[in-house]
Motif scaffolding. Structure first.
Motif, short mmCIF file in Angstrom:
data_model
loop_
_atom_site.label_atom_id
_atom_site.label_comp_id
_atom_site.label_asym_id
_atom_site.label_seq_id
_atom_site.Cartn_x
_atom_site.Cartn_y
_atom_site.Cartn_z
N LEU A 32 0.80 -1.22 0.00
CA LEU A 32 0.00 0.00 0.00
C LEU A 32 0.84 1.27 0.00
O LEU A 32 0.36 2.32 -0.45
CB LEU A 32 -0.94 0.02 1.21
CG LEU A 32 -2.06 -1.03 1.22
CD1 LEU A 32 -2.90 -0.89 2.47
CD2 LEU A 32 -2.93 -0.90 -0.02
N ARG A 80 4.90 1.98 -6.39
CA ARG A 80 3.72 1.90 -5.52
C ARG A 80 2.71 0.97 -6.18
O ARG A 80 2.30 1.20 -7.33
CB ARG A 80 3.12 3.29 -5.30
CG ARG A 80 2.00 3.30 -4.26
CD ARG A 80 1.35 4.68 -4.19
NE ARG A 80 2.24 5.69 -3.67
CZ ARG A 80 2.34 5.99 -2.37
NH1 ARG A 80 1.61 5.34 -1.48
NH2 ARG A 80 3.16 6.94 -1.97
N ASN A 109 -0.38 -0.21 -4.53
CA ASN A 109 -1.75 0.11 -4.11
C ASN A 109 -2.69 -1.10 -4.23
O ASN A 109 -3.72 -1.05 -4.87
CB ASN A 109 -2.30 1.28 -4.94
CG ASN A 109 -1.60 2.58 -4.63
OD1 ASN A 109 -1.25 2.83 -3.48
ND2 ASN A 109 -1.38 3.40 -5.65
#
Length: 296
Positions: free
Chosen positions: A269, A277, A279
């Protein structure tokens, strides 16, 4: 996901039941090896983002690496020792099971699916992630499903369950797929990148990780439905009840203290140490498994 899958994952999560030897009992297996040598060998992967890969200094990092280091800490506590030297040993999808079974590595910390066939040769930790086979293709997207791969070439990584899943589908649907087999995920990605394959099949989370690492999200896309479901675990040697107990204790400690959830969030996350990243919030299936281990 069928009702069978959660039951299989639950069995993986609950499979460790023995206890560490009481004080005075003779050590055996991996714990004896660690106590006698003062060392532990961790098998790592160099391109399984964010589970196990190399940072800019060529050091192994990742979600699986962090969990393995927690297991090492638990082993030190069980043995009553303060220091253990860690030897990081590179493994590939093709040789990882042999490396564990032969004793060349004590823990394999990558992105390895726990299944019944592999359990005949190695043991697995509780489930650390739930993934599944998907396809990556180049943009503009002309392939929407595995059914569009009739007569086409699919890049796969040697020694993975993804290759078997695609071959089964190809044979069942009479698609006549051709397979370009790479030694690792990075090489398979290169085959797609250089148009030597029409698609790359592996676990979806690894595909997202490769795209993030490449910084070329506009050029590649993950498509289609899940073609298999794959619960990941950390591998170690079979028939080692003392070490089984150490692994189980480590995961229960991490779950009840919420460190397991925090470690997940760190790698899925937030921004990775290498700048990417992903996510990817924790799935309902994985959260249920972590709750079985003690996650509040």
């Amino acid at each position: 996901m069928s009702s069978v899958v959660p039951r299989l994952l639950l069995a993986c999560a609950l499979g460790l039941l023995q206890a560490v030897p009481a004080s005075g009992e003779e050590l055996t297996g991996t714990l004896k090896k660690i106590k006698d040598s003062g060392r532990v060998a961790i098998g790592y992967r160099d391109s399984s983002i964010p589970f196990s890969y190399l940072n800019a200094r060529k050091q192994p990092i990742g979600y699986s690496i962090d969990l393995c280091l927690e297991i090492v800490d638990e082993a030190k506590d069980a043995l009553g020792i303060e220091e253990v030297e860690i030897d990081f040993v590179p493994v590939t999808p093709e040789n990882r099971i042999d490396m564990v079974a032969s004793g060349k590595v004590d823990l394999e910390c990558g992105s390895t699916t726990n299944n019944l066939e592999r359990q005949k040769r190695v043991a697995f930790s509780p489930v650390i992630f739930v993934s599944g086979t998907k396809l990556m293709v180049r943009r503009p997207v002309t392939i929407r499903s595995y059914l569009d791969l009739k007569g086409k070439t699919v890049a796969v990584t040697a020694g993975t369950t993804n290759q078997a899943a695609l071959k089964t589908l190809s044979d069942k649907r009479k698609l006549g797929m051709h397979f370009a087999v790479a030694k690792d995920h990075a090489q398979a990605f290169t085959l797609l990148e250089k148009s030597k394959a029409d698609a790359f099949a592996t676990d979806d989370v690894l595909l997202y990780g490769l795209i993030a690492r490449s910084g070329r999200a506009r050029e590649f896309q993950v498509i289609g439905e899940f073609l298999s479901y794959d619960p990941y675990g950390i591998m170690y040697r079979r028939n080692d009840p003392d070490f089984d107990a150490v692994v189980k204790d480590a995961f229960e400690r991490l779950a009840t203290s919420r460190e397991l959830e925090q470690t997940y969030n760190k790698w899925f996350l937030t921004k990775l140490p290498t700048g990417e990243r992903l996510n990817l919030p924790m799935s309902a299936q994985l959260r249920s498994l972590f709750e079985v281990l003690g996650l509040p």
